[in-house]
Design an enzyme around this catalytic site. Structure first.
Site, mmCIF file in Angstrom:
data_model
loop_
_atom_site.group_PDB
_atom_site.id
_atom_site.type_symbol
_atom_site.label_atom_id
_atom_site.label_comp_id
_atom_site.label_asym_id
_atom_site.label_seq_id
_atom_site.Cartn_x
_atom_site.Cartn_y
_atom_site.Cartn_z
ATOM 1 N N ASP A 40 0.371 -1.444 -0.011
ATOM 2 C CA ASP A 40 0.062 -0.447 0.470
ATOM 3 C C ASP A 40 0.968 1.464 0.021
ATOM 4 O O ASP A 40 1.674 1.129 0.381
ATOM 5 C CB ASP A 40 -0.853 0.114 1.421
ATOM 6 C CG ASP A 40 -2.102 -0.670 1.564
ATOM 7 O OD1 ASP A 40 -2.706 -0.691 -0.634
ATOM 8 O OD2 ASP A 40 -3.102 -0.529 2.541
ATOM 9 N N LYS A 62 -3.392 2.831 -2.593
ATOM 10 C CA LYS A 62 -4.382 4.335 -3.111
ATOM 11 C C LYS A 62 -4.781 5.560 -2.275
ATOM 12 O O LYS A 62 -4.685 5.232 -0.559
ATOM 13 C CB LYS A 62 -6.037 3.568 -2.426
ATOM 14 C CG LYS A 62 -6.889 2.277 -3.030
ATOM 15 C CD LYS A 62 -7.664 1.320 -2.838
ATOM 16 C CE LYS A 62 -8.094 0.342 -2.021
ATOM 17 N NZ LYS A 62 -7.858 0.251 -1.206
ATOM 18 N N MET A 175 -7.459 9.127 9.263
ATOM 19 C CA MET A 175 -7.968 10.394 7.858
ATOM 20 C C MET A 175 -9.282 11.375 7.612
ATOM 21 O O MET A 175 -10.240 11.670 7.381
ATOM 22 C CB MET A 175 -8.995 9.299 7.406
ATOM 23 C CG MET A 175 -8.006 7.968 6.719
ATOM 24 S SD MET A 175 -9.001 6.681 5.516
ATOM 25 C CE MET A 175 -9.939 6.439 7.993
HETATM 26 C C1 LIG Z 1 -6.165 4.495 5.673
HETATM 27 S S1 LIG Z 1 -5.884 4.821 7.785
HETATM 28 C C2 LIG Z 1 -4.772 2.740 7.232
HETATM 29 C C3 LIG Z 1 -5.003 3.238 8.937
HETATM 30 C C4 LIG Z 1 -3.745 1.877 9.484
HETATM 31 N N1 LIG Z 1 -4.632 0.653 9.421
HETATM 32 C C5 LIG Z 1 -3.198 1.687 10.583
HETATM 33 O O1 LIG Z 1 -3.729 0.929 12.084
HETATM 34 O O2 LIG Z 1 -2.761 2.390 11.283
HETATM 35 C C6 LIG Z 1 -4.773 5.697 7.064
HETATM 36 C C7 LIG Z 1 -4.570 6.723 7.546
HETATM 37 O O3 LIG Z 1 -3.744 6.394 9.289
HETATM 38 C C8 LIG Z 1 -2.843 7.791 9.144
HETATM 39 N N2 LIG Z 1 -1.797 7.242 9.412
HETATM 40 C C9 LIG Z 1 -1.214 6.179 8.544
HETATM 41 N N3 LIG Z 1 0.041 6.452 9.057
HETATM 42 C C10 LIG Z 1 0.405 7.736 9.613
HETATM 43 C C11 LIG Z 1 1.518 8.795 9.913
HETATM 44 N N4 LIG Z 1 2.757 7.800 9.546
HETATM 45 N N5 LIG Z 1 1.162 9.692 10.550
HETATM 46 C C12 LIG Z 1 0.476 10.098 10.943
HETATM 47 N N6 LIG Z 1 -1.053 9.672 10.245
HETATM 48 C C13 LIG Z 1 -0.555 8.425 9.717
HETATM 49 C C14 LIG Z 1 -3.807 8.550 8.647
HETATM 50 O O4 LIG Z 1 -4.364 9.488 9.535
HETATM 51 C C15 LIG Z 1 -4.179 8.093 7.313
HETATM 52 O O5 LIG Z 1 -5.025 9.211 6.960
#
Ligand SMILES: C[S@@+](CC[C@H](N)C(=O)[O-])C[C@H]1O[C@@H](n2cnc3c(N)ncnc32)[C@H](O)[C@@H]1O
Length: 258
Positions: A40, A62, A175
């Site tokens: 991803d 995505k 998100m």
């Molecule tokens: C589709 S969700 C997936 C979350 C993922 N499965 C998890 O457990 O972290 C994606 C969201 O996770 C958050 N996110 C993921 N990685 C991040 C990071 N390194 N710093 C800040 N927010 C992060 C943001 O809000 C982003 O829009």
């Protein structure tokens, strides 16, 4: 496509929040042994260096308005790759089951009679605030936390944001950057106006960035948001544990006394 001689299997692996060394040992070993890796957008690409030189790495990310593959295409590609090549690792940011559509992928793969394993990952919901020294719970400050989406499938904020705001829990919103003002206006209805919040972007990476404000001043944060980078919004009194909050409070008091 012909069924191969190998045993087809898909392993969903949580890649962790960003830093390459925040993947689990089990996840790391699965990456090393995979025949195919579908990864991803938020997965740290450095992890792919540890894949076998013979393994096929396919980007299926995505990001907002830029989808390499639809979810249906990804589901089918997982199944086809497992049948053709054997062990497929589906590498997903954070934990595969936290806003990751991991459950849908498992259902589809199982419906095709293919074995699935899920290896948990360190979710950004927990790791990103923690890496900034913001505890999601703290004795005598906060007894629970809610992890909520700031963008549902129809583009709106989750109704759970209003429910969470009516509790005393720490709110961790994923998100949520594009709906930031909507979220703040909703939370402001129920929480004290000086409740602190943090926006942490690119958490656990070298480019990590944090901004701290209070609900009453949320508009000050809008111009600093980088919509091209992932971000977590943390709302609640625990944010005051961050050293930058105290510095900003001192600055505010000084400015108001001039
Ligand atoms: C589709 S969700 C997936 C979350 C993922 N499965 C998890 O457990 O972290 C994606 C969201 O996770 C958050 N996110 C993921 N990685 C991040 C990071 N390194 N710093 C800040 N927010 C992060 C943001 O809000 C982003 O829009």
């Amino acid at each position: 496509m012909k069924r191969s001689m190998k045993n087809p299997k898909v392993i969903l692996v949580g890649a962790g929040p960003g830093a390459v060394d925040l993947v689990t040992v089990k996840g790391f070993n699965a990456i090393k042994n995979a025949n195919v890796i579908l990864y991803d957008a938020l997965v740290n690409k450095e992890l792919l260096q540890y894949a076998s030189p013979t393994s096929k790495c396919i980007y299926v990310g995505k990001r907002f308005n830029a989808h390499a593959f639809s979810q249906e295409d990804i589901n089918q590609l997982l199944v086809d790759s497992a049948i053709e090549f054997g062990v497929v690792v589906r590498l997903k940011g954070g934990d595969p089951f936290v806003f990751g559509r991991g459950g849908e992928e498992v259902n589809f793969i199982e419906s095709k009679g293919i074995e699935v394993e899920v290896i948990p990952g360190v979710s950004s919901a927990l790791a990103v605030p923690t890496s900034q020294g913001i505890p999601l719970t703290k004795r005598n400050v906060c007894e629970s936390f809610w992890v909520i989406t700031g963008t549902t499938s129809d583009g709106n904020i989750s109704k759970d944001i209003a429910l969470g705001a009516q509790s005393t829990a720490t709110l961790v919103i994923l998100m949520g950057l594009r709906n930031f003002s909507l979220i703040m206006n909703e939370v402001k209805k129920y929480r004290h106006k000086y409740t602190p919040f943090a926006i942490i972007q690119n958490g656990t990476l070298a480019s990590e960035n944090i901004l701290i404000e209070t609900l009453v001043n949320y508009r000050n944060a809008i111009d600093s948001i980088d919509y091209t980078s992932p971000g977590v919004i943390v709302i609640g009194d625990v944010v005051a544990e961050h050293p930058a909050f105290l510095e900003e409070e001192i600055q505010r008091v000084l400015e108001s006394s001039i």
